[in-house]
Design a protein around this motif. Sequence first.
Motif, PDB file in Angstrom:
ATOM      1  N   MET A   1       0.826  -1.213   0.000  1.00  0.00           N
ATOM      2  CA  MET A   1       0.000   0.000   0.000  1.00  0.00           C
ATOM      3  C   MET A   1       0.855   1.255   0.000  1.00  0.00           C
ATOM      4  O   MET A   1       0.584   2.210  -0.735  1.00  0.00           O
ATOM      5  CB  MET A   1      -0.935   0.000   1.211  1.00  0.00           C
ATOM      6  CG  MET A   1      -2.140  -0.899   1.067  1.00  0.00           C
ATOM      7  SD  MET A   1      -3.402  -0.604   2.323  1.00  0.00           S
ATOM      8  CE  MET A   1      -4.048   1.001   1.808  1.00  0.00           C
ATOM      9  N   ARG A   2       1.888   1.274   0.831  1.00  0.00           N
ATOM     10  CA  ARG A   2       2.756   2.459   0.879  1.00  0.00           C
ATOM     11  C   ARG A   2       3.465   2.664  -0.453  1.00  0.00           C
ATOM     12  O   ARG A   2       3.699   3.806  -0.873  1.00  0.00           O
ATOM     13  CB  ARG A   2       3.750   2.324   2.030  1.00  0.00           C
ATOM     14  CG  ARG A   2       3.089   2.403   3.399  1.00  0.00           C
ATOM     15  CD  ARG A   2       4.080   2.461   4.539  1.00  0.00           C
ATOM     16  NE  ARG A   2       3.381   2.464   5.814  1.00  0.00           N
ATOM     17  CZ  ARG A   2       2.838   3.535   6.386  1.00  0.00           C
ATOM     18  NH1 ARG A   2       2.948   4.714   5.775  1.00  0.00           N
ATOM     19  NH2 ARG A   2       2.226   3.452   7.552  1.00  0.00           N
ATOM     20  N   ALA A   3       3.805   1.582  -1.132  1.00  0.00           N
ATOM     21  CA  ALA A   3       4.435   1.716  -2.449  1.00  0.00           C
ATOM     22  C   ALA A   3       3.469   2.345  -3.451  1.00  0.00           C
ATOM     23  O   ALA A   3       3.851   3.220  -4.244  1.00  0.00           O
ATOM     24  CB  ALA A   3       4.903   0.349  -2.937  1.00  0.00           C
ATOM     25  N   ASP A   4       2.200   1.926  -3.417  1.00  0.00           N
ATOM     26  CA  ASP A   4       1.209   2.499  -4.333  1.00  0.00           C
ATOM     27  C   ASP A   4       0.971   3.980  -4.035  1.00  0.00           C
ATOM     28  O   ASP A   4       0.924   4.808  -4.948  1.00  0.00           O
ATOM     29  CB  ASP A   4      -0.105   1.728  -4.238  1.00  0.00           C
ATOM     30  CG  ASP A   4      -0.034   0.375  -4.925  1.00  0.00           C
ATOM     31  OD1 ASP A   4       0.979   0.095  -5.589  1.00  0.00           O
ATOM     32  OD2 ASP A   4      -1.004  -0.412  -4.787  1.00  0.00           O
ATOM     33  N   VAL A   5       0.802   4.308  -2.755  1.00  0.00           N
ATOM     34  CA  VAL A   5       0.587   5.709  -2.389  1.00  0.00           C
ATOM     35  C   VAL A   5       1.793   6.553  -2.792  1.00  0.00           C
ATOM     36  O   VAL A   5       1.641   7.666  -3.336  1.00  0.00           O
ATOM     37  CB  VAL A   5       0.312   5.839  -0.879  1.00  0.00           C
ATOM     38  CG1 VAL A   5       0.293   7.310  -0.455  1.00  0.00           C
ATOM     39  CG2 VAL A   5      -1.017   5.177  -0.517  1.00  0.00           C
ATOM     40  N   GLY A   6       2.983   6.034  -2.560  1.00  0.00           N
ATOM     41  CA  GLY A   6       4.192   6.776  -2.937  1.00  0.00           C
ATOM     42  C   GLY A   6       4.296   7.001  -4.430  1.00  0.00           C
ATOM     43  O   GLY A   6       4.858   8.015  -4.878  1.00  0.00           O
ATOM     44  N   ARG A   7       3.732   6.109  -5.215  1.00  0.00           N
ATOM     45  CA  ARG A   7       3.769   6.256  -6.677  1.00  0.00           C
ATOM     46  C   ARG A   7       2.723   7.248  -7.169  1.00  0.00           C
ATOM     47  O   ARG A   7       2.951   7.997  -8.124  1.00  0.00           O
ATOM     48  CB  ARG A   7       3.549   4.877  -7.316  1.00  0.00           C
ATOM     49  CG  ARG A   7       3.691   4.871  -8.828  1.00  0.00           C
ATOM     50  CD  ARG A   7       3.669   3.465  -9.407  1.00  0.00           C
ATOM     51  NE  ARG A   7       2.370   2.813  -9.226  1.00  0.00           N
ATOM     52  CZ  ARG A   7       2.129   1.860  -8.353  1.00  0.00           C
ATOM     53  NH1 ARG A   7       3.098   1.448  -7.530  1.00  0.00           N
ATOM     54  NH2 ARG A   7       0.934   1.299  -8.268  1.00  0.00           N
ATOM     55  N   TRP A   8       1.537   7.279  -6.517  1.00  0.00           N
ATOM     56  CA  TRP A   8       0.445   8.128  -6.985  1.00  0.00           C
ATOM     57  C   TRP A   8       0.484   9.541  -6.409  1.00  0.00           C
ATOM     58  O   TRP A   8       0.085  10.499  -7.078  1.00  0.00           O
ATOM     59  CB  TRP A   8      -0.901   7.497  -6.599  1.00  0.00           C
ATOM     60  CG  TRP A   8      -1.205   6.217  -7.281  1.00  0.00           C
ATOM     61  CD1 TRP A   8      -0.852   5.858  -8.555  1.00  0.00           C
ATOM     62  CD2 TRP A   8      -1.935   5.107  -6.737  1.00  0.00           C
ATOM     63  NE1 TRP A   8      -1.312   4.599  -8.838  1.00  0.00           N
ATOM     64  CE2 TRP A   8      -1.988   4.109  -7.750  1.00  0.00           C
ATOM     65  CE3 TRP A   8      -2.557   4.853  -5.514  1.00  0.00           C
ATOM     66  CZ2 TRP A   8      -2.627   2.889  -7.554  1.00  0.00           C
ATOM     67  CZ3 TRP A   8      -3.196   3.641  -5.325  1.00  0.00           C
ATOM     68  CH2 TRP A   8      -3.220   2.670  -6.332  1.00  0.00           C
ATOM     69  N   LEU A   9       0.915   9.655  -5.174  1.00  0.00           N
ATOM     70  CA  LEU A   9       0.755  10.922  -4.447  1.00  0.00           C
ATOM     71  C   LEU A   9       1.392  12.126  -5.143  1.00  0.00           C
ATOM     72  O   LEU A   9       0.754  13.194  -5.213  1.00  0.00           O
ATOM     73  CB  LEU A   9       1.305  10.772  -3.029  1.00  0.00           C
ATOM     74  CG  LEU A   9       1.103  11.963  -2.089  1.00  0.00           C
ATOM     75  CD1 LEU A   9      -0.379  12.285  -1.920  1.00  0.00           C
ATOM     76  CD2 LEU A   9       1.751  11.680  -0.724  1.00  0.00           C
ATOM     77  N   PRO A  10       2.629  12.054  -5.642  1.00  0.00           N
ATOM     78  CA  PRO A  10       3.248  13.261  -6.219  1.00  0.00           C
ATOM     79  C   PRO A  10       2.419  13.915  -7.320  1.00  0.00           C
ATOM     80  O   PRO A  10       2.432  15.146  -7.467  1.00  0.00           O
ATOM     81  CB  PRO A  10       4.588  12.741  -6.762  1.00  0.00           C
ATOM     82  CG  PRO A  10       4.895  11.553  -5.906  1.00  0.00           C
ATOM     83  CD  PRO A  10       3.559  10.910  -5.646  1.00  0.00           C
ATOM     84  N   ALA A  11       1.664  13.121  -8.072  1.00  0.00           N
ATOM     85  CA  ALA A  11       0.889  13.696  -9.177  1.00  0.00           C
ATOM     86  C   ALA A  11      -0.281  14.535  -8.687  1.00  0.00           C
ATOM     87  O   ALA A  11      -0.776  15.407  -9.425  1.00  0.00           O
ATOM     88  CB  ALA A  11       0.375  12.576 -10.086  1.00  0.00           C
ATOM     89  N   TYR A  12      -0.731  14.298  -7.446  1.00  0.00           N
ATOM     90  CA  TYR A  12      -1.906  15.000  -6.938  1.00  0.00           C
ATOM     91  C   TYR A  12      -1.566  16.133  -5.972  1.00  0.00           C
ATOM     92  O   TYR A  12      -2.463  16.894  -5.588  1.00  0.00           O
ATOM     93  CB  TYR A  12      -2.844  14.003  -6.239  1.00  0.00           C
ATOM     94  CG  TYR A  12      -3.439  12.991  -7.182  1.00  0.00           C
ATOM     95  CD1 TYR A  12      -4.378  13.364  -8.138  1.00  0.00           C
ATOM     96  CD2 TYR A  12      -3.052  11.659  -7.126  1.00  0.00           C
ATOM     97  CE1 TYR A  12      -4.922  12.427  -9.019  1.00  0.00           C
ATOM     98  CE2 TYR A  12      -3.596  10.713  -7.990  1.00  0.00           C
ATOM     99  CZ  TYR A  12      -4.524  11.116  -8.937  1.00  0.00           C
ATOM    100  OH  TYR A  12      -5.064  10.191  -9.798  1.00  0.00           O
TER     101      TYR A  12
END
Length: 268
Positions: free
Chosen positions: A153-164
């Motif tokens: 989960m932390r890997a997914d959030v780390g991948r998506w978060l910068p774009a938002y």
Amino acid sequence: MSRLLRRLIAPAAPVIQRDTVRLRLGESDEIDVLRVRDPRARRLKLSVDERGARLTLPLRASLASGEQFLHANRQWLQQQLARFSDQALPVPTLRLRQPGQLPLRGDYLPVQWQVGRFARVELGAEVACIQLPARAGEPALRRALREFYEAQMRADVGRWLPAYLPGLPRAPSRLRLKVMSSQWGSLAPDGSMALDLALILGRPSAFEYVLVHELCHLLQANHSPAFWVEVEARFPHWRQERDYFHAEGRRLKATLRMLLSITPPADR
């Protein structure tokens, strides 16, 4: 003021009390209702999910008033229980050192069991490798599964978060991953975000939508039309993901509880 003195004068943490009450629905049908006295509750509340019925009482509510509330809502309760029974979805099981599948991101990966010094779960080529010491039991497996899912989960959030982050007043102050009873996420006034661990079991686009939903609460701390404008601008297909949760949400949460052997949580 010393730390010891602060601890002595600090108010005690609210205690949530649980027990069960037997309720007759028909001439021969009886069910157990989970009765919860929650200091945070403001009113009597009756709810139903795949685990059964739950009655929540505020501190000042008497047991007698709770039983009266149950009896007054017996017909509604019977209808809801029947609906959940008719729409029940199968929940996959995973047994220690037995062939099985591990749910992840809307898919099921075949499991390979290995003997090793430490309990851990790793991703291979279209397979989930579960490593356990020879004498390790189910508690070690549950801990390893939880650590694995949290890391994913932390890997997914780390991948998506910068774009938002552009266009937001700030980033979340903290990320907590937890097992949630009915919600999929929440944002506290201090900016800390909580996400339901069951999100990693579902399809990634649904998980990403929940992340965007909670980030938009940094702009609008409500669900007003202005809030949904912010969500729409960042995630135009959010309605499809909402429908996905309506169809699959109960199964995802039940699967996670099965995998982690979770008892009903306190943060209703």
